[in-house]
Design an enzyme around this catalytic site. Sequence first.
Site, PDB file in Angstrom:
ATOM      1  N   ARG A   1       0.940  -0.951   0.054  1.00 53.41           N
ATOM      2  CA  ARG A   1      -0.049  -0.194  -0.070  1.00 53.41           C
ATOM      3  C   ARG A   1       0.804   1.163  -0.006  1.00 53.41           C
ATOM      4  O   ARG A   1       1.843   1.382   1.000  1.00 53.41           O
ATOM      5  CB  ARG A   1      -0.941  -0.024   1.216  1.00 53.41           C
TER       6      ARG A   1
ATOM      7  N   HIS B   1      -2.981  11.021   0.764  1.00 50.75           N
ATOM      8  CA  HIS B   1      -2.485  10.740   1.961  1.00 50.75           C
ATOM      9  C   HIS B   1      -1.597  12.092   2.496  1.00 50.75           C
ATOM     10  O   HIS B   1      -0.589  11.969   2.991  1.00 50.75           O
ATOM     11  CB  HIS B   1      -1.450   9.609   1.932  1.00 50.75           C
TER      12      HIS B   1
ATOM     13  N   TYR C   1      -4.644   1.250  15.687  1.00 50.03           N
ATOM     14  CA  TYR C   1      -3.253   1.303  16.550  1.00 50.03           C
ATOM     15  C   TYR C   1      -3.780   0.994  18.007  1.00 50.03           C
ATOM     16  O   TYR C   1      -2.663   0.569  18.767  1.00 50.03           O
ATOM     17  CB  TYR C   1      -2.585   2.863  16.378  1.00 50.03           C
TER      18      TYR C   1
ATOM     19  N   ASN D   1      -7.581   1.616   9.764  1.00 43.39           N
ATOM     20  CA  ASN D   1      -6.176   1.788  10.367  1.00 43.39           C
ATOM     21  C   ASN D   1      -6.402   1.703  11.703  1.00 43.39           C
ATOM     22  O   ASN D   1      -7.102   2.429  12.495  1.00 43.39           O
ATOM     23  CB  ASN D   1      -5.563   3.081  10.070  1.00 43.39           C
TER      24      ASN D   1
ATOM     25  N   GLU E   1      -7.604   8.612   5.980  1.00 45.37           N
ATOM     26  CA  GLU E   1      -7.988   9.199   7.503  1.00 45.37           C
ATOM     27  C   GLU E   1      -8.440  10.632   7.143  1.00 45.37           C
ATOM     28  O   GLU E   1      -7.763  11.558   7.823  1.00 45.37           O
ATOM     29  CB  GLU E   1      -6.860   8.978   8.256  1.00 45.37           C
TER      30      GLU E   1
ATOM     31  N   GLU F   1      -3.373  -0.235   7.897  1.00 44.64           N
ATOM     32  CA  GLU F   1      -2.571   0.063   8.804  1.00 44.64           C
ATOM     33  C   GLU F   1      -2.450  -0.536  10.396  1.00 44.64           C
ATOM     34  O   GLU F   1      -3.678  -0.547  10.719  1.00 44.64           O
ATOM     35  CB  GLU F   1      -2.377   1.621   9.138  1.00 44.64           C
TER      36      GLU F   1
HETATM   37  O1  LIG Z   1       1.386   7.644  13.220  1.00 38.99           O
HETATM   38  C1  LIG Z   1       1.555   6.516  12.590  1.00 38.99           C
HETATM   39  C2  LIG Z   1       0.807   6.249  11.031  1.00 38.99           C
HETATM   40  C3  LIG Z   1       1.442   7.745  10.089  1.00 38.99           C
HETATM   41  O2  LIG Z   1       2.579   7.512   9.907  1.00 38.99           O
HETATM   42  C4  LIG Z   1       0.439   7.468   8.964  1.00 38.99           C
HETATM   43  O3  LIG Z   1       0.689   8.252   7.906  1.00 38.99           O
HETATM   44  C5  LIG Z   1      -0.938   7.596   9.116  1.00 38.99           C
HETATM   45  O4  LIG Z   1      -1.878   7.071   8.152  1.00 38.99           O
HETATM   46  C6  LIG Z   1      -1.374   7.202  10.479  1.00 38.99           C
HETATM   47  N1  LIG Z   1      -2.536   7.339  11.030  1.00 38.99           N
HETATM   48  C7  LIG Z   1      -2.606   6.912  12.214  1.00 38.99           C
HETATM   49  C8  LIG Z   1      -3.530   6.821  13.207  1.00 38.99           C
HETATM   50  N2  LIG Z   1      -3.888   7.337  14.298  1.00 38.99           N
HETATM   51  C9  LIG Z   1      -3.376   8.899  14.498  1.00 38.99           C
HETATM   52  C10 LIG Z   1      -4.076   9.332  15.585  1.00 38.99           C
HETATM   53  C11 LIG Z   1      -3.698  10.894  15.853  1.00 38.99           C
HETATM   54  C12 LIG Z   1      -2.854  11.423  15.066  1.00 38.99           C
HETATM   55  C13 LIG Z   1      -2.417  10.766  13.929  1.00 38.99           C
HETATM   56  C14 LIG Z   1      -2.487   9.616  13.698  1.00 38.99           C
HETATM   57  C15 LIG Z   1      -1.202   6.255  12.520  1.00 38.99           C
HETATM   58  N3  LIG Z   1      -0.573   6.578  11.469  1.00 38.99           N
END
Ligand SMILES: OC[C@@H]1[C@@H](O)[C@H](O)[C@@H](O)c2nc(CNc3ccccc3)cn21
Length: 452
Positions: free
Chosen positions: A78, A122, A294, A292, A167, A351
């Site tokens: 991706r 993105h 986390y 995505n 996102e 993700e």
């Molecule tokens: O932060 C890690 C990755 C980032 O590198 C990616 O470009 C992005 O798609 C991405 N989205 C999240 C999801 N959460 C999030 C929450 C608050 C602020 C930024 C990301 C994490 N991540």
Amino acid sequence: MSQAPVFPDGFLWGAATAAHQIEGSPLADGAGPSIWTRFAHTPGMTLNGDTGDVACDHYRRWKDDVKLMRDLGLQAYRFSVAWARVLPEGTGRINQAGLDFYSRLVDELLANGIEPLLTLYHWDLPAALDDRGGWLNRDSADWFAEYASVMYKALDGRVKKWVTLNEPWVITDGGYLHGALAPGHRSLFEAPIASHNLMRAHGAAVRAYREIGAHEIGLVVNIEPKYAASDSEADRVATRRAHAYMNEQYLHPALLGRYPEELEDVFGAAWPEWPKQDFELIRQKLDFVGINYYTRGVTEANDSYPLKAGSVRQPLATYSETGWEFYPKGLTDLLVWFKQTYGDTPVYITENGAAMYDPPAAEVDADGRGRVRDPLRTAYLRQHIGAIHDAIQAGVDVRGYMLWSLLDNLEWSLGYSKRFGMVHVNYATQQRTPKDSAHWYSGVIRSHGRSL
Ligand SMILES: OC[C@@H]1[C@@H](O)[C@H](O)[C@@H](O)c2nc(CNc3ccccc3)cn21
């Protein structure tokens, strides 16, 4: 001995990146600047003044990076397209050199048996469009559909899985409400307008795809389950509000054609009246949704602006370097909620990963290869892939997993301080060194998950 997990035939194992975070050379070969080129070069906007001028130098090292993906056994990759490489002014004139870069990348992926999963947006809006109001301008839906159509005509058929937006929540919350991300606005009034236009743009791009494309298209959202910190009325109401704000704000309009009513509480007088026909544009049939994941949010009522809700740290939990709790069960709960709320739209985990402190790639293993021990990342990945299996067992149609990230890369405003990669990048030399987690993930792919 528990049974080895069995993943569905065709379950796709891959990894993910994004253009601004890995490519470097942002203005090479006729490319135009993006809002992130501008933002990162604005003093004080990024940690240490870090920019994407070099990043992982992927714009020049792309062929070696595809070889690295093949050696790791990835089945899918991706990545995102930098809009301003292809359309330097955002609309109109096509920069053929920019389009050719992505065409060559796609051909190299296919030649190595790796399926491309292409994200159109993105976060790196062409700066020229920000000068015309960016996502605050209702014309942004047409701009995005024009750009998407250029990409569909050039690549559809070689690319069979398309993503419109990555996102919209982060784009809006970070870029228009709190100002931590480009374009760095801080406005309760701008945020819902940008958010709504992003979703109109998503709908316009899907509508254009149905005219031009012949394969699959979806939306990628970052969502996290919200659990009340206590059973007090205040915490339960705050948790509901936080859930609507992050998890329903985009999936509801995209899949149900309406916003969750809690958003009027969040934005108050700043919440506009929306034209009804906008929802006919926004709500388009999707072939999949990318999630995505986390972490989770154990949520309490507080005086934070404007949500009046926030996460509570869990004293006995393990946390990543970005302050995100390891909570794999949250992924299972979230996937079951998605199916219960939106039905059987197929899902890809687009993700999932963790930034951990990794030792420098100074070690050398018995074969003389560089070695980076990252046991906590492997633990995180194992737990979360296991959580996906639990959701599949519960009947959720999960089709694949894209590990974030292939490479250590530029973590937006946090610069190069956070390492999410399964492959270590020495930014001084651009040396790539697969971490222990990468070798472990290769085994998971080879065994189709049974070695988990
Ligand atoms: O932060 C890690 C990755 C980032 O590198 C990616 O470009 C992005 O798609 C991405 N989205 C999240 C999801 N959460 C999030 C929450 C608050 C602020 C930024 C990301 C994490 N991540």
